[in-house]
Design a protein around this motif. Structure first.
Motif, PDB file in Angstrom:
ATOM      1  N   GLU A   1       0.822  -1.211   0.000  1.00 45.39           N
ATOM      2  CA  GLU A   1       0.000   0.000   0.000  1.00 45.39           C
ATOM      3  C   GLU A   1       0.857   1.261   0.000  1.00 45.39           C
ATOM      4  OE1 GLU A   1      -2.157  -1.414   3.514  1.00 45.39           O
ATOM      5  OE2 GLU A   1      -4.000  -1.290   2.331  1.00 45.39           O
ATOM      6  N   THR A   2       2.009   1.215   0.684  1.00 48.48           N
ATOM      7  CA  THR A   2       2.920   2.362   0.708  1.00 48.48           C
ATOM      8  C   THR A   2       4.166   2.102  -0.119  1.00 48.48           C
ATOM      9  OG1 THR A   2       4.198   1.607   2.634  1.00 48.48           O
ATOM     10  CG2 THR A   2       2.147   2.829   3.064  1.00 48.48           C
ATOM     11  N   GLY A   3       4.456   0.841  -0.391  1.00 52.99           N
ATOM     12  CA  GLY A   3       5.672   0.476  -1.104  1.00 52.99           C
ATOM     13  C   GLY A   3       6.845   0.214  -0.184  1.00 52.99           C
ATOM     14  N   ARG A   4       6.672   0.487   1.113  1.00 54.35           N
ATOM     15  CA  ARG A   4       7.763   0.307   2.070  1.00 54.35           C
ATOM     16  C   ARG A   4       7.596  -0.956   2.924  1.00 54.35           C
ATOM     17  NH1 ARG A   4       6.412   5.715   2.305  1.00 54.35           N
ATOM     18  NH2 ARG A   4       5.202   5.400   4.221  1.00 54.35           N
ATOM     19  N   GLU A   5       6.507  -1.691   2.703  1.00 55.85           N
ATOM     20  CA  GLU A   5       6.251  -2.879   3.511  1.00 55.85           C
ATOM     21  C   GLU A   5       7.243  -4.001   3.203  1.00 55.85           C
ATOM     22  OE1 GLU A   5       2.216  -0.947   2.622  1.00 55.85           O
ATOM     23  OE2 GLU A   5       4.052  -1.436   1.527  1.00 55.85           O
ATOM     24  N   THR A   6       7.522  -4.812   4.201  1.00 55.83           N
ATOM     25  CA  THR A   6       8.251  -6.051   3.965  1.00 55.83           C
ATOM     26  C   THR A   6       7.281  -7.032   3.295  1.00 55.83           C
ATOM     27  OG1 THR A   6       7.587  -7.040   6.078  1.00 55.83           O
ATOM     28  CG2 THR A   6       9.605  -5.689   6.061  1.00 55.83           C
ATOM     29  N   GLY A   7       7.813  -8.145   2.803  1.00 53.14           N
ATOM     30  CA  GLY A   7       6.933  -9.140   2.195  1.00 53.14           C
ATOM     31  C   GLY A   7       5.887  -9.637   3.171  1.00 53.14           C
ATOM     32  N   ALA A   8       6.295  -9.911   4.421  1.00 51.35           N
ATOM     33  CA  ALA A   8       5.347 -10.394   5.428  1.00 51.35           C
ATOM     34  C   ALA A   8       4.274  -9.356   5.722  1.00 51.35           C
ATOM     35  CB  ALA A   8       6.095 -10.768   6.708  1.00 51.35           C
ATOM     36  N   GLU A   9       4.669  -8.103   5.807  1.00 45.17           N
ATOM     37  CA  GLU A   9       3.699  -7.031   6.069  1.00 45.17           C
ATOM     38  C   GLU A   9       2.721  -6.875   4.907  1.00 45.17           C
ATOM     39  OE1 GLU A   9       6.470  -4.133   8.911  1.00 45.17           O
ATOM     40  OE2 GLU A   9       6.459  -3.873   6.720  1.00 45.17           O
ATOM     41  N   ALA A  10       3.218  -7.046   3.678  1.00 43.19           N
ATOM     42  CA  ALA A  10       2.354  -6.919   2.511  1.00 43.19           C
ATOM     43  C   ALA A  10       1.313  -8.033   2.465  1.00 43.19           C
ATOM     44  CB  ALA A  10       3.187  -6.918   1.235  1.00 43.19           C
ATOM     45  N   VAL A  11       1.726  -9.246   2.833  1.00 45.68           N
ATOM     46  CA  VAL A  11       0.784 -10.365   2.874  1.00 45.68           C
ATOM     47  C   VAL A  11      -0.303 -10.099   3.907  1.00 45.68           C
ATOM     48  CG1 VAL A  11       0.568 -12.781   3.545  1.00 45.68           C
ATOM     49  CG2 VAL A  11       2.371 -12.100   1.980  1.00 45.68           C
ATOM     50  N   GLU A  12       0.092  -9.611   5.073  1.00 43.78           N
ATOM     51  CA  GLU A  12      -0.878  -9.274   6.112  1.00 43.78           C
ATOM     52  C   GLU A  12      -1.783  -8.129   5.654  1.00 43.78           C
ATOM     53  OE1 GLU A  12      -1.483 -10.780   8.852  1.00 43.78           O
ATOM     54  OE2 GLU A  12       0.276 -12.029   9.233  1.00 43.78           O
ATOM     55  N   ALA A  13      -1.241  -7.212   4.854  1.00 40.46           N
ATOM     56  CA  ALA A  13      -2.041  -6.089   4.366  1.00 40.46           C
ATOM     57  C   ALA A  13      -3.169  -6.557   3.455  1.00 40.46           C
ATOM     58  CB  ALA A  13      -1.148  -5.085   3.632  1.00 40.46           C
TER      59      ALA A  13
ATOM     60  N   THR B   1      -4.626  -9.520   3.620  1.00 39.52           N
ATOM     61  CA  THR B   1      -5.597 -10.123   4.533  1.00 39.52           C
ATOM     62  C   THR B   1      -6.427  -9.040   5.214  1.00 39.52           C
ATOM     63  OG1 THR B   1      -4.180 -12.049   4.950  1.00 39.52           O
ATOM     64  CG2 THR B   1      -5.847 -11.547   6.604  1.00 39.52           C
ATOM     65  N   GLY B   2      -5.762  -7.989   5.668  1.00 32.13           N
ATOM     66  CA  GLY B   2      -6.483  -6.888   6.311  1.00 32.13           C
ATOM     67  C   GLY B   2      -7.440  -6.188   5.380  1.00 32.13           C
ATOM     68  N   ALA B   3      -7.048  -6.032   4.120  1.00 32.20           N
ATOM     69  CA  ALA B   3      -7.921  -5.388   3.140  1.00 32.20           C
ATOM     70  C   ALA B   3      -9.195  -6.190   2.927  1.00 32.20           C
ATOM     71  CB  ALA B   3      -7.179  -5.204   1.815  1.00 32.20           C
ATOM     72  N   VAL B   4      -9.069  -7.509   2.935  1.00 25.92           N
ATOM     73  CA  VAL B   4     -10.253  -8.368   2.801  1.00 25.92           C
ATOM     74  C   VAL B   4     -11.165  -8.185   4.004  1.00 25.92           C
ATOM     75  CG1 VAL B   4     -11.035 -10.766   2.743  1.00 25.92           C
ATOM     76  CG2 VAL B   4      -9.126 -10.046   1.304  1.00 25.92           C
ATOM     77  N   GLY B   5     -10.584  -8.207   5.193  1.00 27.72           N
ATOM     78  CA  GLY B   5     -11.384  -8.013   6.396  1.00 27.72           C
ATOM     79  C   GLY B   5     -12.096  -6.677   6.425  1.00 27.72           C
ATOM     80  N   ASP B   6     -11.401  -5.635   5.991  1.00 28.38           N
ATOM     81  CA  ASP B   6     -12.010  -4.296   5.969  1.00 28.38           C
ATOM     82  C   ASP B   6     -13.195  -4.242   5.018  1.00 28.38           C
ATOM     83  OD1 ASP B   6     -10.094  -3.467   7.760  1.00 28.38           O
ATOM     84  OD2 ASP B   6      -8.828  -2.500   6.254  1.00 28.38           O
TER      85      ASP B   6
ATOM     86  N   ARG C   1     -22.003 -10.658   2.943  1.00 28.25           N
ATOM     87  CA  ARG C   1     -20.959 -10.034   2.118  1.00 28.25           C
ATOM     88  C   ARG C   1     -19.970 -11.082   1.639  1.00 28.25           C
ATOM     89  NH1 ARG C   1     -22.140  -9.204   7.120  1.00 28.25           N
ATOM     90  NH2 ARG C   1     -20.014  -8.708   7.796  1.00 28.25           N
ATOM     91  N   PHE C   2     -19.429 -10.843   0.461  1.00 20.96           N
ATOM     92  CA  PHE C   2     -18.510 -11.794  -0.169  1.00 20.96           C
ATOM     93  C   PHE C   2     -17.401 -11.010  -0.855  1.00 20.96           C
ATOM     94  CE2 PHE C   2     -18.169 -15.263  -3.688  1.00 20.96           C
ATOM     95  CZ  PHE C   2     -17.117 -15.872  -3.015  1.00 20.96           C
ATOM     96  N   VAL C   3     -16.146 -11.303  -0.506  1.00 20.86           N
ATOM     97  CA  VAL C   3     -14.998 -10.664  -1.151  1.00 20.86           C
ATOM     98  C   VAL C   3     -14.201 -11.721  -1.898  1.00 20.86           C
ATOM     99  CG1 VAL C   3     -12.779  -9.523  -0.754  1.00 20.86           C
ATOM    100  CG2 VAL C   3     -14.823  -8.699   0.415  1.00 20.86           C
ATOM    101  N   VAL C   4     -13.904 -11.429  -3.143  1.00 18.77           N
ATOM    102  CA  VAL C   4     -13.142 -12.344  -4.004  1.00 18.77           C
ATOM    103  C   VAL C   4     -11.895 -11.622  -4.502  1.00 18.77           C
ATOM    104  CG1 VAL C   4     -13.169 -13.755  -6.093  1.00 18.77           C
ATOM    105  CG2 VAL C   4     -15.270 -13.486  -4.745  1.00 18.77           C
TER     106      VAL C   4
END
Length: 287
Positions: free
Chosen positions: A38-50, A52-57, A158-161
């Motif tokens: 999202e910012t371009g500064r995330e680590t790979g692990a942070e990006a994967v979590e991001a 997941t978080g986007a789906v939850g949001d 709700r359904f996110v794909v």
């Protein structure tokens, strides 16, 4: 719809993930999906979590809700969203190895099943929310994938794909040299466009509440995976033996194709937010 020249089915998908399980966990870790920078500064692990978080949001999850993770992999997304949003999650995977891993890493309010989503056995209107992160691509019957989600969700659900998508009107060389081989090598029975996904979702009864093309924000995933795989091949004898001798070793060829497919626009990554209509209650209480 892009269809590989060698037909793929659920058995082939399960075999792919079961045989390559050590490589997936070495290269991808517990989350078998793209990262979202999202910012371009995330680590790979942070990006994967991001991601997941986007789906939850987008799902607007509320404590106590019943959820379904379609194509849950190792159950990591299910565990994460269950913990952060205090929901109950049932996940479905075709891979026995993924199901075994999930069983060895239990979490409160998370239940993982070794079962095909297309014959999931859930009762009608039994879930409040559902998500499918990069699993619809592996569905032989994509209209059935959407229809089952609509059946299982309660009114207002709700359904996110999150989906790998083909470029709309991709030209011949992109189909022949990138998209069709990616489907064949990755055990994808087909790859649809945004328009095809939306048509199937609406035919199943869903309303399209939102769509976002995040291709640029996820594409870095594959250069990272390529570096990790090369390192694993050089340093780990087991990975090298599997990559050279596995029935599904051809998937290694897809990594450079995926990098090129994103760079040329042949492949897109879309996040669909869908909703099931609430039941209409007429004056006097009649439905």
């Amino acid at each position: 719809m892009i269809v590989p020249d060698i037909p793929q089915n659920a058995v082939a998908v399960a075999d792919h993930y079961d045989e390559l399980d050590p490589v997936y966990r070495r290269v991808w870790g517990e989350h078998v999906h793209h990262g979202l920078w999202e910012t371009g500064r995330e680590t790979g692990a942070e990006a994967v979590e991001a991601l997941t978080g986007a789906v939850g949001d987008r799902l607007r999850l509320m404590p106590g809700e019943v959820c379904v993770d379609i194509g849950c992999g190792y159950g990591s997304t299910a565990r994460k969203l269950a913990a952060t949003h205090r929901v109950r999650v049932t996940g479905f995977t075709l891979s026995a190895e993924q199901a075994h891993y999930a069983a060895a890493h239990p979490a409160p309010d998370v239940d993982i099943h070794l079962r095909d989503w297309l014959v999931n056995g859930r009762t009608d209107a039994s879930a409040d929310a559902a998500w499918a992160i990069e699993s619809s691509e592996h569905m032989v019957d994509k209209p059935g994938f959407f229809a089952e989600a609509h059946r299982v969700l309660s009114p207002g659900g709700r359904f996110v794909v999150c989906a790998w998508l083909a470029e709309t009107d991709a030209n011949g060389w992109k189909v022949r040299h990138l998209l069709e081989p990616i489907c064949r090598e990755g055990r994808l029975p087909s790859m649809g466009t945004r328009e095809e996904y939306e048509a199937m979702a609406m035919a199943a009864g869903f309303t399209i509440a939102g769509y976002e093309d995040v291709s640029r924000s996820v594409a870095r995933t594959w250069t990272i995976c390529a570096r990790r795989l090369v390192k694993a091949l050089l340093l780990d004898r087991g990975t090298r033996r599997l990559a050279l001798g596995a029935r599904n070793r051809i998937f290694v060829l897809s990594i450079p194709r995926l990098i090129l497919a994103y760079r040329t626009g042949a492949m897109r990554y879309g996040i669909f937010t869908l909703s099931k209509a609430r039941e209409h209650v007429a004056p006097g209480g009649e439905r």
